[in-house]
Scaffold this motif. Structure first.
Motif, PDB file in Angstrom:
ATOM      1  N   ALA A   1       0.613  -1.636  -0.472  1.00 16.66           N
ATOM      2  CA  ALA A   1       0.367  -0.104  -0.293  1.00 16.66           C
ATOM      3  C   ALA A   1       0.791   1.349   0.487  1.00 16.66           C
ATOM      4  O   ALA A   1       2.009   0.738   0.296  1.00 16.66           O
ATOM      5  CB  ALA A   1      -0.816  -0.080   1.286  1.00 16.66           C
ATOM      6  N   HIS A   2       0.056   2.539  -0.629  1.00 16.25           N
ATOM      7  CA  HIS A   2       0.450   3.718  -0.592  1.00 16.25           C
ATOM      8  C   HIS A   2       1.562   4.437  -1.664  1.00 16.25           C
ATOM      9  O   HIS A   2       2.391   4.552  -0.964  1.00 16.25           O
ATOM     10  CB  HIS A   2       1.524   3.906   0.804  1.00 16.25           C
ATOM     11  CG  HIS A   2       0.040   3.751   2.072  1.00 16.25           C
ATOM     12  ND1 HIS A   2      -1.085   4.502   2.185  1.00 16.25           N
ATOM     13  CD2 HIS A   2       0.247   3.125   3.467  1.00 16.25           C
ATOM     14  CE1 HIS A   2      -1.902   3.619   3.605  1.00 16.25           C
ATOM     15  NE2 HIS A   2      -0.796   2.870   4.132  1.00 16.25           N
ATOM     16  N   MET A   3       1.829   3.568  -2.681  1.00 21.22           N
ATOM     17  CA  MET A   3       2.587   3.626  -3.699  1.00 21.22           C
ATOM     18  C   MET A   3       2.227   5.290  -4.728  1.00 21.22           C
ATOM     19  O   MET A   3       1.033   5.705  -4.527  1.00 21.22           O
ATOM     20  CB  MET A   3       2.253   2.947  -4.832  1.00 21.22           C
ATOM     21  CG  MET A   3       3.155   1.130  -4.371  1.00 21.22           C
ATOM     22  SD  MET A   3       3.692   0.283  -5.147  1.00 21.22           S
ATOM     23  CE  MET A   3       1.971  -0.846  -5.152  1.00 21.22           C
ATOM     24  N   GLN A   4       3.288   5.450  -5.179  1.00 18.31           N
ATOM     25  CA  GLN A   4       3.095   6.714  -6.077  1.00 18.31           C
ATOM     26  C   GLN A   4       2.091   6.779  -7.068  1.00 18.31           C
ATOM     27  O   GLN A   4       2.008   5.195  -7.735  1.00 18.31           O
ATOM     28  CB  GLN A   4       4.628   7.006  -6.423  1.00 18.31           C
ATOM     29  CG  GLN A   4       5.249   7.254  -5.249  1.00 18.31           C
ATOM     30  CD  GLN A   4       6.975   7.965  -6.572  1.00 18.31           C
ATOM     31  OE1 GLN A   4       6.874   7.746  -6.951  1.00 18.31           O
ATOM     32  NE2 GLN A   4       8.089   8.413  -5.730  1.00 18.31           N
ATOM     33  N   PRO A   5       1.158   7.899  -7.298  1.00 15.40           N
ATOM     34  CA  PRO A   5       0.497   7.822  -8.301  1.00 15.40           C
ATOM     35  C   PRO A   5       0.981   7.714  -9.367  1.00 15.40           C
ATOM     36  O   PRO A   5       2.219   8.367  -9.961  1.00 15.40           O
ATOM     37  CB  PRO A   5      -0.084   9.631  -8.044  1.00 15.40           C
ATOM     38  CG  PRO A   5       0.958  10.364  -7.817  1.00 15.40           C
ATOM     39  CD  PRO A   5       1.953   9.098  -6.078  1.00 15.40           C
TER      40      PRO A   5
ATOM     41  N   GLY B   1       5.953  -1.288  -8.066  1.00 17.53           N
ATOM     42  CA  GLY B   1       5.627   0.151  -7.782  1.00 17.53           C
ATOM     43  C   GLY B   1       6.107   1.373  -7.641  1.00 17.53           C
ATOM     44  O   GLY B   1       7.668   0.752  -6.499  1.00 17.53           O
ATOM     45  N   LEU B   2       6.254   2.628  -6.822  1.00 22.34           N
ATOM     46  CA  LEU B   2       6.942   2.683  -5.842  1.00 22.34           C
ATOM     47  C   LEU B   2       7.248   3.511  -5.152  1.00 22.34           C
ATOM     48  O   LEU B   2       5.658   4.081  -4.118  1.00 22.34           O
ATOM     49  CB  LEU B   2       7.519   4.682  -6.914  1.00 22.34           C
ATOM     50  CG  LEU B   2       8.258   4.205  -8.093  1.00 22.34           C
ATOM     51  CD1 LEU B   2       8.429   5.853  -9.542  1.00 22.34           C
ATOM     52  CD2 LEU B   2       9.507   3.569  -8.429  1.00 22.34           C
ATOM     53  N   VAL B   3       7.718   3.124  -4.127  1.00 20.73           N
ATOM     54  CA  VAL B   3       7.539   3.251  -2.626  1.00 20.73           C
ATOM     55  C   VAL B   3       6.762   5.255  -2.428  1.00 20.73           C
ATOM     56  O   VAL B   3       7.488   6.346  -2.716  1.00 20.73           O
ATOM     57  CB  VAL B   3       8.248   3.269  -1.417  1.00 20.73           C
ATOM     58  CG1 VAL B   3       7.509   4.304  -0.111  1.00 20.73           C
ATOM     59  CG2 VAL B   3       8.234   1.907  -1.440  1.00 20.73           C
ATOM     60  N   GLY B   4       5.762   4.970  -1.965  1.00 19.53           N
ATOM     61  CA  GLY B   4       4.758   6.981  -1.801  1.00 19.53           C
ATOM     62  C   GLY B   4       4.224   7.143  -0.658  1.00 19.53           C
ATOM     63  O   GLY B   4       4.722   6.384   0.409  1.00 19.53           O
TER      64      GLY B   4
END
Ligand SMILES: [Zn+2]
Length: 414
Positions: free
Chosen positions: A309-313, A331-334
């Motif tokens: 959860a909470h990845m970059q848009p 994805g990328l950590v966001g």
């Protein structure tokens, strides 16, 4: 409900509790002259002396514990006991023993001080030492066993209570409740969800963690999907979580790191459109459907699902229904959704819904523990103010395989 209706059952309950007091008094005095009296197979596993007994507190285990080995080299059982005060007066919970149901051996003995931190009334955040008339609570349990100790097949709980509604002198009751099997299913061994050094496993398993206590009423029942969740953050060589402007997500060392598939799987839930939030405070007005921000749920088979959860848009690569391979970038950590600072929220559960599922343990295939944050308060201070993490002194780096990363471990993934 009218007062008349509420009051009418009271004498019945008092009489019943008087009977409980007598039974317990006989049992506690060591008298064994009742051995020939009636007992039933259905009740024998869940009463103190093998006879049916009226009990001020009723309870059950909603989701049986699934044992796992933690990074401390011990076996752990993490689960919840749901209890209700079924009397018309206050019930104080004085102590609780976890027993091996087969042998009757005590495997954990919680005195009042330890126990009361673990009793959380329904709908409340703070713990308590008692339940008011009719009140329900969750007792969050965590049994730790040495690796050499046998993990029981079944558990039952012996609870000592003081029931106000019982007659004077007969208020102390010892009862058994919450018989449960132990679910010894085979756990998945998962590859690292991140690559690199000094990742902090915040709010991890298994005590006062904000995840472990995140019991939610969903679809008419309670779930703890985040029972074993970890919020990964990352520190620099000076053990700082961010440097610079705390309201800029880019100030945080974990921001933008690749999120990796920990196993082969199929994407059964995802979102990619939610905006980055400003770190430092939790965003206002986030609904439960947006709490995870941009996320991926992977079905990895055998009834295990992983939530990232909470990845970059715009960073989430796979689409719903895609098959991914272990090590693929998801994805990328966001800092999207209900998040106070950039981090990767990672948990394993028994269904595709991040809310209406039960959290399951798993094993991390390979990692090194390079440090241990002294406390959650120290972690919060470092995250909130940018001061270096306070680490426990003189902790040597240790290599681990096939263990669950535990709360506030600082880990390197090879
Ligand atoms: Zn989290």
């Amino acid at each position: 409900m009218s007062n008349t209706y509420r009051r009418r059952p009271l004498p019945t309950i008092l009489a019943a509790l008087a009977a409980v007091g007598c039974l317990v008094a006989a049992g506690c005095s060591g008298s064994d002259d009742d051995e020939a009296s009636t007992s039933t197979t259905s009740s024998s596993a869940a009463t103190v002396d093998g006879k049916d007994a009226l009990t001020p507190l009723i309870g059950s285990v909603t989701f049986p514990p699934v044992p796992f080995e933690g990074s401390d080299g011990k076996n752990h059982l993490v689960y919840e006991l749901s209890v209700t005060n079924f009397t018309s007066g206050k019930v104080t919970i004085d102590g609780l023993k976890v027993l091996d149901a087969a042998s009757g051996k005590t495997i954990d003995d919680l005195d009042a001080a330890r126990l009361h931190q673990r009793v959380q009334p329904a709908g409340e955040r703070d713990s308590t030492d008692h339940l008011d008339a009719g009140q329900s609570a969750t007792i969050f349990l965590h049994v730790t066993l040495d690796k050499s100790a046998t993990v029981p097949e079944k558990l039952v709980h012996e609870v000592a209570v003081t029931a106000e509604a019982a007659p004077p002198g007969k208020n102390s009751v010892t009862e058994r409740l919450g018989a449960t099997t132990v679910d010894k299913r085979t756990l998945p061994v998962l590859a690292a969800p991140l690559a690199g050094e000094r990742y902090i496993a915040a709010d991890g398993c298994c005590d006062a963690s904000r995840h472990t206590r995140a019991i939610l009423p969903v679809n008419g029942q309670t779930f703890v999907a985040q029972r074993y969740a970890i919020d990964y953050e990352q520190a620099d060589e000076q053990n700082r979580i961010y440097v610079g402007n705390p309201t800029d997500p880019k100030s945080y060392f974990i921001f933008g790191k690749n999120v990796l598939a920990s196993a082969d799987g199929t994407v059964v839930g995802t979102r990619n459109d939610l905006p980055e939030q400003t770190p430092g405070t939790f965003p206002a007005g986030i609904g439960i459907d947006e709490a995870d921000g941009n996320f991926v749920v992977l079905d990895i088979g055998d009834g295990f699902f992983i939530n990232y959860a909470h990845m970059q848009p715009g960073s989430v690569k796979p689409k719903l229904g895609d098959k991914v391979k272990k090590g693929d970038i998801l994805g990328l950590v966001g800092n999207t959704g209900n998040s106070v600072a950039p981090h990767l929220h990672f948990h394993v559960m028994n269904g595709p819904s991040p809310l209406a599922a039960q959290g399951l343990p798993y094993l991390n295939a390979s990692f090194s523990v390079t440090g241990q944050v002294a406390s959650t308060a120290d972690f919060d201070a470092a995250e909130g103010t940018g001061i270096p993490l306070v680490l426990l002194p003189n902790r040597p780096t240790t290599k681990h395989t096939d263990q669950l990363i535990m709360d506030q471990n600082v880990v390197t993934f090879d």
